[in-house]
Motif scaffolding. Sequence first.
Motif, PDB file in Angstrom:
ATOM      1  N   THR A   1       0.846  -1.181   0.000  1.00  0.00           N
ATOM      2  CA  THR A   1       0.000   0.000   0.000  1.00  0.00           C
ATOM      3  C   THR A   1       0.889   1.241   0.000  1.00  0.00           C
ATOM      4  O   THR A   1       1.771   1.370   0.846  1.00  0.00           O
ATOM      5  N   VAL A   2       0.668   2.116  -0.957  1.00  0.00           N
ATOM      6  CA  VAL A   2       1.426   3.367  -1.044  1.00  0.00           C
ATOM      7  C   VAL A   2       0.444   4.512  -1.232  1.00  0.00           C
ATOM      8  O   VAL A   2      -0.674   4.327  -1.712  1.00  0.00           O
ATOM      9  N   SER A   3       0.873   5.708  -0.876  1.00  0.00           N
ATOM     10  CA  SER A   3      -0.021   6.857  -0.988  1.00  0.00           C
ATOM     11  C   SER A   3      -0.205   7.314  -2.437  1.00  0.00           C
ATOM     12  O   SER A   3      -1.209   7.932  -2.771  1.00  0.00           O
ATOM     13  N   ASP A   4       0.763   7.036  -3.302  1.00  0.00           N
ATOM     14  CA  ASP A   4       0.671   7.430  -4.712  1.00  0.00           C
ATOM     15  C   ASP A   4       1.205   6.285  -5.553  1.00  0.00           C
ATOM     16  O   ASP A   4       2.390   5.970  -5.495  1.00  0.00           O
ATOM     17  N   ASN A   5       0.341   5.683  -6.342  1.00  0.00           N
ATOM     18  CA  ASN A   5       0.773   4.588  -7.211  1.00  0.00           C
ATOM     19  C   ASN A   5       1.584   5.075  -8.399  1.00  0.00           C
ATOM     20  O   ASN A   5       2.158   4.284  -9.123  1.00  0.00           O
ATOM     21  N   GLY A   6       1.601   6.392  -8.626  1.00  0.00           N
ATOM     22  CA  GLY A   6       2.346   6.943  -9.743  1.00  0.00           C
ATOM     23  C   GLY A   6       1.560   6.862 -11.032  1.00  0.00           C
ATOM     24  O   GLY A   6       0.417   6.419 -11.072  1.00  0.00           O
ATOM     25  N   ALA A   7       2.199   7.313 -12.089  1.00  0.00           N
ATOM     26  CA  ALA A   7       1.546   7.335 -13.393  1.00  0.00           C
ATOM     27  C   ALA A   7       2.600   7.204 -14.482  1.00  0.00           C
ATOM     28  O   ALA A   7       3.795   7.426 -14.239  1.00  0.00           O
ATOM     29  N   MET A   8       2.140   6.842 -15.666  1.00  0.00           N
ATOM     30  CA  MET A   8       2.997   6.762 -16.846  1.00  0.00           C
ATOM     31  C   MET A   8       2.229   7.351 -18.024  1.00  0.00           C
ATOM     32  O   MET A   8       0.998   7.346 -18.028  1.00  0.00           O
ATOM     33  N   ALA A   9       2.961   7.851 -18.995  1.00  0.00           N
ATOM     34  CA  ALA A   9       2.328   8.388 -20.196  1.00  0.00           C
ATOM     35  C   ALA A   9       3.282   8.269 -21.368  1.00  0.00           C
ATOM     36  O   ALA A   9       4.490   8.475 -21.220  1.00  0.00           O
ATOM     37  N   ALA A  10       2.746   7.937 -22.526  1.00  0.00           N
ATOM     38  CA  ALA A  10       3.532   7.929 -23.758  1.00  0.00           C
ATOM     39  C   ALA A  10       3.532   9.338 -24.327  1.00  0.00           C
ATOM     40  O   ALA A  10       2.514  10.024 -24.316  1.00  0.00           O
ATOM     41  N   VAL A  11       4.688   9.773 -24.810  1.00  0.00           N
ATOM     42  CA  VAL A  11       4.840  11.124 -25.357  1.00  0.00           C
ATOM     43  C   VAL A  11       5.454  11.021 -26.749  1.00  0.00           C
ATOM     44  O   VAL A  11       6.457  10.324 -26.938  1.00  0.00           O
ATOM     45  N   THR A  12       4.855  11.726 -27.702  1.00  0.00           N
ATOM     46  CA  THR A  12       5.394  11.780 -29.052  1.00  0.00           C
ATOM     47  C   THR A  12       6.011  13.148 -29.265  1.00  0.00           C
ATOM     48  O   THR A  12       5.310  14.164 -29.321  1.00  0.00           O
ATOM     49  N   ALA A  13       7.322  13.179 -29.338  1.00  0.00           N
ATOM     50  CA  ALA A  13       8.104  14.396 -29.553  1.00  0.00           C
ATOM     51  C   ALA A  13       9.551  13.954 -29.743  1.00  0.00           C
ATOM     52  O   ALA A  13       9.900  12.818 -29.406  1.00  0.00           O
ATOM     53  N   PRO A  14      10.410  14.822 -30.264  1.00  0.00           N
ATOM     54  CA  PRO A  14      11.829  14.453 -30.340  1.00  0.00           C
ATOM     55  C   PRO A  14      12.361  14.138 -28.936  1.00  0.00           C
ATOM     56  O   PRO A  14      11.998  14.797 -27.951  1.00  0.00           O
ATOM     57  N   LEU A  15      13.204  13.128 -28.854  1.00  0.00           N
ATOM     58  CA  LEU A  15      13.696  12.662 -27.563  1.00  0.00           C
ATOM     59  C   LEU A  15      14.350  13.767 -26.753  1.00  0.00           C
ATOM     60  O   LEU A  15      14.118  13.876 -25.545  1.00  0.00           O
ATOM     61  N   ASP A  16      15.145  14.620 -27.386  1.00  0.00           N
ATOM     62  CA  ASP A  16      15.794  15.694 -26.626  1.00  0.00           C
ATOM     63  C   ASP A  16      14.762  16.654 -26.028  1.00  0.00           C
ATOM     64  O   ASP A  16      14.937  17.149 -24.906  1.00  0.00           O
TER      65      ASP A  16
ATOM     66  N   GLN B   1       9.521   9.059 -29.659  1.00  0.00           N
ATOM     67  CA  GLN B   1       8.455   8.568 -28.777  1.00  0.00           C
ATOM     68  C   GLN B   1       9.082   7.899 -27.578  1.00  0.00           C
ATOM     69  O   GLN B   1      10.015   7.106 -27.702  1.00  0.00           O
ATOM     70  N   ALA B   2       8.587   8.292 -26.389  1.00  0.00           N
ATOM     71  CA  ALA B   2       9.091   7.714 -25.147  1.00  0.00           C
ATOM     72  C   ALA B   2       7.957   7.644 -24.135  1.00  0.00           C
ATOM     73  O   ALA B   2       6.908   8.263 -24.307  1.00  0.00           O
ATOM     74  N   VAL B   3       8.194   6.903 -23.079  1.00  0.00           N
ATOM     75  CA  VAL B   3       7.249   6.802 -21.971  1.00  0.00           C
ATOM     76  C   VAL B   3       7.871   7.508 -20.781  1.00  0.00           C
ATOM     77  O   VAL B   3       9.050   7.293 -20.466  1.00  0.00           O
ATOM     78  N   ILE B   4       7.084   8.378 -20.140  1.00  0.00           N
ATOM     79  CA  ILE B   4       7.534   9.027 -18.920  1.00  0.00           C
ATOM     80  C   ILE B   4       6.793   8.398 -17.748  1.00  0.00           C
ATOM     81  O   ILE B   4       5.692   7.864 -17.912  1.00  0.00           O
ATOM     82  N   GLY B   5       7.392   8.448 -16.583  1.00  0.00           N
ATOM     83  CA  GLY B   5       6.747   7.880 -15.414  1.00  0.00           C
ATOM     84  C   GLY B   5       7.261   8.539 -14.153  1.00  0.00           C
ATOM     85  O   GLY B   5       8.331   9.148 -14.134  1.00  0.00           O
TER      86      GLY B   5
END
Length: 93
Positions: A32-47, A70-74
Amino acid sequence: GEYGALVAAGALSFAAALEAVSARGREMAGLTVSDNGAMAAVTAPLDEIEQTVAGIDGHVVVANINSTHQAVIGGATDAVNAAIAAFGAAGRN
């Protein structure tokens, strides 16, 4: 995938892999944690993705690089949401 690779490489028996996967699942189910976090895919130049993430307050990282555009942030939910908003404001999705 990691357990399958270990079994295929002969580094772990199938029975040991089943035991490890089962133990991991039991422990994760009881966590059990207070924030499970999140992830999202992003389409843009990697830099651009890296620069935007670096400018966000809170914990957010480039978690997976799928290509040069394209990358995933979390990370922490609020920080990921702030990054999503920043990408949206820049016309990225």
